[in-house]
Write an enzyme that holds these catalytic residues in place. Structure first.
Site, PDB file in Angstrom:
ATOM      1  N   ASP A 142      -3.729  -4.234 -13.826  1.00  0.00           N
ATOM      2  CA  ASP A 142      -4.161  -3.915 -15.186  1.00  0.00           C
ATOM      3  C   ASP A 142      -4.860  -5.051 -15.921  1.00  0.00           C
ATOM      4  O   ASP A 142      -4.809  -5.109 -17.153  1.00  0.00           O
ATOM      5  CB  ASP A 142      -2.984  -3.394 -16.034  1.00  0.00           C
ATOM      6  CG  ASP A 142      -2.436  -2.089 -15.499  1.00  0.00           C
ATOM      7  OD1 ASP A 142      -3.116  -1.466 -14.640  1.00  0.00           O
ATOM      8  OD2 ASP A 142      -1.338  -1.694 -15.906  1.00  0.00           O
ATOM      9  N   CYS A 189       0.836  -1.206   0.000  1.00  0.00           N
ATOM     10  CA  CYS A 189       0.000   0.000   0.000  1.00  0.00           C
ATOM     11  C   CYS A 189       0.874   1.260   0.000  1.00  0.00           C
ATOM     12  O   CYS A 189       1.709   1.433   0.878  1.00  0.00           O
ATOM     13  CB  CYS A 189      -0.938   0.004   1.209  1.00  0.00           C
ATOM     14  SG  CYS A 189      -1.971   1.481   1.235  1.00  0.00           S
TER      15      CYS A 189
HETATM   16  C1  LIG Z   1      -9.723   1.821  -4.289  1.00  0.00           C
HETATM   17  C2  LIG Z   1      -8.567   0.885  -4.099  1.00  0.00           C
HETATM   18  C3  LIG Z   1      -8.348   0.319  -2.854  1.00  0.00           C
HETATM   19  C4  LIG Z   1      -7.284  -0.567  -2.670  1.00  0.00           C
HETATM   20  N1  LIG Z   1      -7.115  -1.149  -1.435  1.00  0.00           N
HETATM   21  C5  LIG Z   1      -6.136  -2.087  -1.265  1.00  0.00           C
HETATM   22  C6  LIG Z   1      -6.007  -2.791  -0.030  1.00  0.00           C
HETATM   23  O1  LIG Z   1      -6.761  -2.588   0.926  1.00  0.00           O
HETATM   24  N2  LIG Z   1      -4.996  -3.698   0.061  1.00  0.00           N
HETATM   25  C7  LIG Z   1      -4.147  -3.975  -0.980  1.00  0.00           C
HETATM   26  O2  LIG Z   1      -3.254  -4.810  -0.862  1.00  0.00           O
HETATM   27  N3  LIG Z   1      -4.271  -3.319  -2.163  1.00  0.00           N
HETATM   28  C8  LIG Z   1      -5.238  -2.407  -2.320  1.00  0.00           C
HETATM   29  N4  LIG Z   1      -5.387  -1.804  -3.542  1.00  0.00           N
HETATM   30  C9  LIG Z   1      -4.557  -2.257  -4.674  1.00  0.00           C
HETATM   31  C10 LIG Z   1      -5.245  -3.387  -5.435  1.00  0.00           C
HETATM   32  O3  LIG Z   1      -5.432  -4.524  -4.625  1.00  0.00           O
HETATM   33  C11 LIG Z   1      -4.438  -3.789  -6.676  1.00  0.00           C
HETATM   34  O4  LIG Z   1      -3.183  -4.242  -6.264  1.00  0.00           O
HETATM   35  C12 LIG Z   1      -4.260  -2.645  -7.660  1.00  0.00           C
HETATM   36  O5  LIG Z   1      -5.446  -1.906  -7.822  1.00  0.00           O
HETATM   37  C13 LIG Z   1      -3.772  -3.149  -9.011  1.00  0.00           C
HETATM   38  O6  LIG Z   1      -4.679  -4.053  -9.583  1.00  0.00           O
HETATM   39  P1  LIG Z   1      -5.775  -3.612 -10.694  1.00  0.00           P
HETATM   40  O7  LIG Z   1      -5.016  -2.936 -11.806  1.00  0.00           O
HETATM   41  O8  LIG Z   1      -6.414  -4.903 -11.102  1.00  0.00           O
HETATM   42  O9  LIG Z   1      -6.705  -2.658 -10.030  1.00  0.00           O
HETATM   43  C14 LIG Z   1      -6.404  -0.881  -3.731  1.00  0.00           C
HETATM   44  C15 LIG Z   1      -6.632  -0.288  -4.982  1.00  0.00           C
HETATM   45  C16 LIG Z   1      -7.689   0.578  -5.186  1.00  0.00           C
HETATM   46  C17 LIG Z   1      -7.903   1.181  -6.552  1.00  0.00           C
END
Ligand SMILES: Cc1cc2nc3c(=O)[nH]c(=O)nc-3n(C[C@H](O)[C@H](O)[C@H](O)COP(=O)(O)O)c2cc1C
Length: 329
Positions: free
Chosen positions: A202, A100
């Site tokens: 992504d 994070c």
């Molecule tokens: C609104 C939001 C909240 C997120 N909260 C967390 C979280 O609580 N813990 C975590 O490990 N990653 C968190 N992430 C990251 C996502 O788990 C993920 O790693 C990231 O969005 C990339 O994947 P994606 O491109 O499929 O969205 C968050 C991302 C977003 C956009």
């Protein structure tokens, strides 16, 4: 086969998303075949202090399985104690947040900050593995920055400390959520460790999942933002993984029916008073990109009366269905 790949065979995993992957949304994702869901990150300090709000994040039900609970913190003893508390709720997986990038989290030394202190990260993983009987996974970024890309080192440390799998988001922490997820980092980690590697970042459409699996040889894929307003992505990924062709996108009526079901779950699990506030963002995601939805979406963003909100929504979908019945949303 390891626990995590067993749990999500031929399907994808729902990422932990703060403020989003609560019980109602997880149940919706499961309806479309999502194989494994994660809670949003839960504060280890909050768990140890047993604050009501923190314990609320652990709310689950028998249909909400298999479930991974993610915790964050920077102190090995506190993380171990928090893991023990979570263990009492019998999760299938306990995940450690080491990715994070949000200021509030990194300034406490937690989240992606741990990628700047790998020995401490290793002590946390080892302490948590000792504290719980459940498989422990570690979710990380590619590194803190391009110049300090160390996911491979952290993954090796995690493996040595007894982690059951690692989850790699190919962005660096200093990228936040901009730019793109560098899948080559996921491939590097996969080559470096023997434990399963979950690729993340992504996957916006079902074919992206297959591309990631092929390009990185990772063991499973995790979807975050691609599932917002679009839980159908899990169904699409399962179809492609099973070698079938991709089914049709949902028709308008199906989209509206899902909105209603999701709302009912919110009300059941959160109560009518709190459901509206939490659901509004989902409504905006469910209606994003629909024809002439600008005015409706603007109104929904402000509306506090759920009956009025659904009356408008129903009318919008009814009119659209009448005028453009062929639309696949
Ligand atoms: C609104 C939001 C909240 C997120 N909260 C967390 C979280 O609580 N813990 C975590 O490990 N990653 C968190 N992430 C990251 C996502 O788990 C993920 O790693 C990231 O969005 C990339 O994947 P994606 O491109 O499929 O969205 C968050 C991302 C977003 C956009």
């Amino acid at each position: 086969m390891s626990a995590i790949t067993d749990l999500c065979k031929n399907t994808a995993i729902l990422a932990p998303l703060a403020g989003v992957t609560d019980l109602p949304f997880r149940l919706v994702a499961r309806e479309f075949g999502c194989g494994l869901c994660f809670t949003e990150m839960v504060s280890a300090n909050g768990l140890v202090r047993e604050t009501a709000k923190t314990l609320d994040y652990l709310k689950t039900c028998p249909e909400d399985r298999p479930l991974g609970v993610q915790i964050f913190g920077a102190d090995p003893a506190v993380m171990a104690e928090a893991a023990r508390i979570v263990g009492e709720h019998d999760p299938d997986i306990l995940d450690l947040n080491m990715g994070c990038p949000v200021r509030k989290v990194v300034k406490t030394g937690a989240g992606a900050m741990l990628m700047k202190d790998l020995p401490l990260a290793g002590r946390i993983i080892a302490a948590v593995v000792r504290a719980v009987k459940r498989p422990v996974t570690v979710k990380m970024r590619a590194g803190w920055s391009r110049a300090a890309q160390n996911a491979v080192q952290l993954a090796r440390i995690a493996e040595d400390a007894g982690a059951a799998a690692v989850i790699v988001h190919g962005r660096t922490a200093d990228q936040g959520f901009s730019g793109f997820s560098d899948w080559s980092v996921i491939a590097d980690v996969k080559r470096a460790v023997g434990i399963p590697v979950v690729g993340n970042g992504d996957i916006r459409k079902p074919s992206d999942a297959l591309d990631m699996l092929k390009q990185t040889e990772c063991d499973a894929v995790m979807v975050g933002r691609g599932a917002l307003g679009n839980p159908w992505i899990f169904q699409g990924i399962s179809e492609l993984l099973a070698g079938a062709s991709l089914g049709n996108r949902p028709r308008l009526a199906e989209r509206y029916a899902l909105i209603r079901r999701h709302w009912d779950l919110e009300v059941r699990h959160r109560g009518a008073r709190l459901a509206g506030r939490s659901f509004r963002k989902h409504l905006l995601w469910y209606t994003k990109g629909l024809p002439s939805s600008g005015r409706l979406r603007e109104a929904m963003g402000k509306m506090t009366d759920s009956d009025r909100m659904f009356a408008e929504l129903e009318e919008y979908f009814r009119l659209l269905e009448q005028t453009q019945p062929e639309i696949m949303t």
